[in-house]
Design a protein around this motif. Structure first.
Motif, mmCIF file in Angstrom:
data_model
loop_
_atom_site.group_PDB
_atom_site.id
_atom_site.type_symbol
_atom_site.label_atom_id
_atom_site.label_comp_id
_atom_site.label_asym_id
_atom_site.label_seq_id
_atom_site.Cartn_x
_atom_site.Cartn_y
_atom_site.Cartn_z
ATOM 1 N N TYR A 50 0.828 -1.209 0.000
ATOM 2 C CA TYR A 50 0.000 0.000 0.000
ATOM 3 C C TYR A 50 0.866 1.264 0.000
ATOM 4 C CZ TYR A 50 -4.028 2.945 0.870
ATOM 5 O OH TYR A 50 -5.008 3.899 0.752
ATOM 6 N N LEU A 51 1.903 1.271 0.820
ATOM 7 C CA LEU A 51 2.784 2.448 0.877
ATOM 8 C C LEU A 51 3.566 2.645 -0.415
ATOM 9 C CD1 LEU A 51 4.193 2.308 4.514
ATOM 10 C CD2 LEU A 51 2.607 3.993 3.566
ATOM 11 N N LYS A 52 3.969 1.567 -1.055
ATOM 12 C CA LYS A 52 4.764 1.668 -2.290
ATOM 13 C C LYS A 52 3.993 2.382 -3.397
ATOM 14 C CE LYS A 52 8.626 -1.056 -1.888
ATOM 15 N NZ LYS A 52 9.910 -0.456 -2.109
ATOM 16 N N GLN A 53 2.660 2.370 -3.318
ATOM 17 C CA GLN A 53 1.865 3.079 -4.324
ATOM 18 C C GLN A 53 2.114 4.581 -4.249
ATOM 19 O OE1 GLN A 53 -2.280 2.014 -3.853
ATOM 20 N NE2 GLN A 53 -1.757 -0.140 -3.636
ATOM 21 N N SER A 54 2.334 5.099 -3.045
ATOM 22 C CA SER A 54 2.544 6.533 -2.861
ATOM 23 C C SER A 54 3.993 6.903 -2.612
ATOM 24 C CB SER A 54 1.711 7.033 -1.674
ATOM 25 O OG SER A 54 0.346 6.836 -1.926
ATOM 26 N N LEU A 55 4.776 5.949 -2.142
ATOM 27 C CA LEU A 55 6.187 6.198 -1.832
ATOM 28 C C LEU A 55 7.066 5.164 -2.533
ATOM 29 C CD1 LEU A 55 5.756 6.696 2.029
ATOM 30 C CD2 LEU A 55 6.160 8.488 0.350
ATOM 31 N N PRO A 56 7.069 5.149 -3.868
ATOM 32 C CA PRO A 56 7.780 4.078 -4.572
ATOM 33 C C PRO A 56 9.286 4.081 -4.373
ATOM 34 C CG PRO A 56 7.018 5.736 -6.119
ATOM 35 C CD PRO A 56 6.443 6.087 -4.781
ATOM 36 N N THR A 57 9.860 5.215 -4.033
ATOM 37 C CA THR A 57 11.313 5.281 -3.916
ATOM 38 C C THR A 57 11.808 5.184 -2.472
ATOM 39 O OG1 THR A 57 11.274 7.690 -3.825
ATOM 40 C CG2 THR A 57 11.509 6.676 -6.009
ATOM 41 N N VAL A 58 10.903 5.110 -1.526
ATOM 42 C CA VAL A 58 11.324 5.024 -0.126
ATOM 43 C C VAL A 58 11.828 3.620 0.161
ATOM 44 C CG1 VAL A 58 10.492 5.081 2.259
ATOM 45 C CG2 VAL A 58 9.822 6.863 0.684
ATOM 46 N N ASN A 59 12.917 3.523 0.901
ATOM 47 C CA ASN A 59 13.483 2.235 1.277
ATOM 48 C C ASN A 59 12.641 1.652 2.411
ATOM 49 O OD1 ASN A 59 15.091 0.038 1.665
ATOM 50 N ND2 ASN A 59 16.834 1.174 2.478
ATOM 51 N N GLN A 60 11.948 0.549 2.132
ATOM 52 C CA GLN A 60 11.059 -0.066 3.101
ATOM 53 C C GLN A 60 11.378 -1.548 3.217
ATOM 54 O OE1 GLN A 60 7.087 0.685 1.613
ATOM 55 N NE2 GLN A 60 7.674 2.693 0.921
ATOM 56 N N SER A 61 11.296 -2.079 4.434
ATOM 57 C CA SER A 61 11.488 -3.501 4.684
ATOM 58 C C SER A 61 10.357 -3.995 5.559
ATOM 59 C CB SER A 61 12.821 -3.754 5.402
ATOM 60 O OG SER A 61 13.891 -3.261 4.626
ATOM 61 N N ALA A 62 9.894 -5.234 5.304
ATOM 62 C CA ALA A 62 8.785 -5.804 6.068
ATOM 63 C C ALA A 62 9.240 -7.066 6.802
ATOM 64 C CB ALA A 62 7.623 -6.126 5.131
ATOM 65 N N TYR A 63 8.809 -7.200 8.054
ATOM 66 C CA TYR A 63 9.156 -8.344 8.886
ATOM 67 C C TYR A 63 7.916 -8.851 9.598
ATOM 68 C CZ TYR A 63 13.668 -6.214 8.077
ATOM 69 O OH TYR A 63 14.755 -5.660 7.470
ATOM 70 N N GLY A 64 7.870 -10.151 9.842
ATOM 71 C CA GLY A 64 6.735 -10.736 10.547
ATOM 72 C C GLY A 64 7.154 -11.335 11.871
#
Length: 135
Positions: free
Chosen positions: A93-107
């Motif tokens: 969802y965030l990548k749609q508005s912030l495609p260039t931001v460095n994001q990592s997901a963890y569970g």
């Protein structure tokens, strides 16, 4: 000297609370934002989407980590996967508005509860994704 009983207890705790593959240690700083999920779901609720939209300006230019959590209902393997799916849902969802931001997901599955899991209301508080500014 450490007695064998103490060493055994420490080894058990280390095994139980080690960071698993696909997990990362949770930052010690408070999260920038928390969004909540329904039971056994990784689908973003409308209020979660609104919170994310409102946070976009404050997230621009930051490296962020998304940590997904569950309540204590279910098996650990399933909950680990569900926590990751929740974090991935926020990431997409965030990548749609912030495609260039460095994001990592963890569970994170059966750990890291915000509150005890004694009532449905408390379990609902534990079904969440927390967004952190990475250091």
């Amino acid at each position: 000297a450490i007695t064998s009983k103490v060493k055994s207890t420490l080894d058990t705790l280390k095994d139980r609370y080690q960071v698993l593959p696909g997990e990362k240690a949770i930052p010690e700083t408070p999260p920038l934002l928390t969004v909540y999920f329904d039971f056994d779901s990784s689908r973003l609720k409308p209020e979660a989407k609104l919170s994310l939209i409102n946070a976009i300006g404050s997230l621009k230019g930051k490296t962020i980590e998304l940590h997904g959590y569950t309540d204590n209902v279910g098996e650990q393997r399933y909950n680990n996967s569900l926590g990751k799916k929740r974090a991935d849902a926020v990431l997409v969802y965030l990548k749609q508005s912030l495609p260039t931001v460095n994001q990592s997901a963890y569970g994170h599955g059966l750990c890291c509860y915000k509150v005890p899991n004694d009532t449905e209301e408390q379990r609902a508080m534990n079904r969440r994704v927390e967004i952190y500014a990475a250091e």
